[in-house]
Scaffold this motif. Structure first.
Motif, short mmCIF file in Angstrom:
data_model
loop_
_atom_site.label_atom_id
_atom_site.label_comp_id
_atom_site.label_asym_id
_atom_site.label_seq_id
_atom_site.Cartn_x
_atom_site.Cartn_y
_atom_site.Cartn_z
N THR A 164 43.48 6.84 55.55
CA THR A 164 44.62 7.98 55.89
C THR A 164 44.16 9.13 55.00
N ALA A 165 42.93 9.42 54.38
CA ALA A 165 42.51 10.44 53.37
C ALA A 165 41.49 11.21 54.49
N THR A 166 40.61 10.61 54.83
CA THR A 166 39.58 10.79 56.13
C THR A 166 40.27 11.42 57.81
N VAL A 167 41.60 10.56 57.88
CA VAL A 167 42.39 11.32 58.63
C VAL A 167 42.63 12.45 57.72
N VAL A 168 43.49 12.74 56.89
CA VAL A 168 43.64 14.48 56.26
C VAL A 168 42.15 15.07 57.18
N LEU A 169 41.40 14.61 55.77
CA LEU A 169 40.03 15.45 55.96
C LEU A 169 39.97 16.31 57.28
N ILE A 170 39.87 15.05 58.75
CA ILE A 170 39.27 15.88 60.08
C ILE A 170 40.31 16.69 60.24
N VAL A 171 42.02 16.12 60.17
CA VAL A 171 43.06 16.93 60.74
C VAL A 171 43.18 18.50 60.05
N ALA A 172 42.99 18.03 58.54
CA ALA A 172 43.01 19.67 57.77
C ALA A 172 41.71 20.45 57.85
N ALA A 173 39.71 20.01 58.80
CA ALA A 173 39.24 20.73 59.27
C ALA A 173 40.15 21.77 60.07
N VAL A 174 40.78 20.36 61.50
CA VAL A 174 40.26 21.00 62.53
C VAL A 174 41.35 22.13 62.51
N VAL A 175 41.96 21.93 61.38
CA VAL A 175 43.80 23.26 61.60
C VAL A 175 42.90 24.43 61.07
N VAL A 176 42.27 24.42 59.85
CA VAL A 176 41.45 26.13 58.89
C VAL A 176 40.60 25.98 59.92
N LEU A 177 39.60 24.94 61.17
CA LEU A 177 39.05 25.83 61.83
C LEU A 177 39.69 26.44 63.10
N ALA A 178 40.77 26.25 63.49
CA ALA A 178 41.41 26.71 64.33
C ALA A 178 42.67 28.00 64.22
N LEU A 179 42.99 28.13 62.84
CA LEU A 179 43.62 29.31 62.38
C LEU A 179 42.66 29.83 62.00
N TRP A 180 41.62 29.79 61.33
CA TRP A 180 40.49 30.50 60.74
C TRP A 180 40.28 31.22 61.92
N VAL A 181 39.49 30.50 62.32
CA VAL A 181 37.70 30.60 62.94
C VAL A 181 38.22 31.00 65.09
N LEU A 182 39.27 29.98 65.76
CA LEU A 182 39.33 30.03 67.23
C LEU A 182 40.68 31.04 67.35
N LEU A 183 41.09 31.33 66.91
CA LEU A 183 42.76 31.69 67.09
C LEU A 183 42.64 33.63 66.78
N PRO A 184 41.77 33.62 65.69
CA PRO A 184 41.09 34.81 65.97
C PRO A 184 40.84 35.94 67.47
N ARG A 185 39.34 34.60 67.64
CA ARG A 185 38.97 35.22 68.78
C ARG A 185 39.76 34.59 70.20
N LEU A 186 40.73 34.28 69.92
CA LEU A 186 41.28 34.07 71.31
C LEU A 186 42.69 35.81 71.61
N ILE A 187 42.88 36.17 69.83
CA ILE A 187 43.83 36.92 70.21
C ILE A 187 42.73 38.31 70.57
N ASP A 188 41.16 38.14 70.20
CA ASP A 188 40.09 39.08 70.30
C ASP A 188 39.88 39.76 71.78
N ARG A 189 39.63 38.43 72.26
CA ARG A 189 39.49 38.80 74.01
C ARG A 189 41.16 39.15 75.04
N ARG A 190 42.25 38.97 73.94
CA ARG A 190 43.24 39.94 74.65
C ARG A 190 43.15 41.25 75.06
#
Length: 174
Positions: free
Chosen positions: A148-174
């Protein structure tokens, strides 16, 4: 083609008035005024980051003094030590711009200070992201199980990357 300030439709009044100090963002501010504003914004960001770092650091420091700390296995203890190191690094990174400001105060280096402090804040965000994901993983590993911890690790890492890296880039494209 007429290059006078009045004839250039793509040049704002601020750029004509302040020359190279003004940017094309509609703000009528000098280079120093822009540096002061950016410094204030960085300090606000650091205040928010520092609070989260203090909470996580306090939690990690308290864990070692709990009776069940001795129940951590080798992997959990190693992760714990890494997280304590990350918490210390996050604290140092958050304080570095303040120390730099004290050293450079009154030397008319604010634009340089803002540039370096911005890089420190970006590095601190990476460390805080790792720290947040790691603390969550450690807690789940200890209280539930490693799978379960491994799953949480992966999900949390994806959430952090999505919110802190991908979302700003998507907003910047607009």
């Amino acid at each position: 083609m007429n290059d006078s300030p009045d004839a250039r439709s793509d040049t704002s009044a601020a750029e004509v008035h302040h020359g190279a100090d003004a940017k094309r963002d509609g703000r009528d501010e000098t280079r120093d005024e822009r540096a002061d504003r950016n410094w204030d914004e960085l300090m606000q960001e650091l205040r928010v980051m520092q609070t989260g770092t203090q909470v996580l650091s306090g939690f990690l420091l308290a864990v070692a003094f709990q009776p069940r700390f001795t129940e951590l296995d080798d992997l959990q203890r190693t992760l714990y030590i890494v997280l304590v190191g990350l918490a210390a690094l996050a604290t140092v990174l958050a304080l570095a711009p303040v120390g730099m400001h004290r050293s450079l105060f009154g030397r008319h280096r604010k634009p340089d200070l803002v540039r370096f402090a911005s890089r420190m804040v970006q590095a601190d965000l990476v460390v805080i992201g790792l720290l947040s994901v790691g603390v969550t993983t450690l807690i789940v590993d200890f209280t539930v199980d490693r799978t379960t911890a491994t799953v949480v690790l992966i999900v949390a890492a994806v959430v952090v990357l999505a919110l802190w890296v991908l979302l700003p880039r998507l907003i910047d494209r607009r």
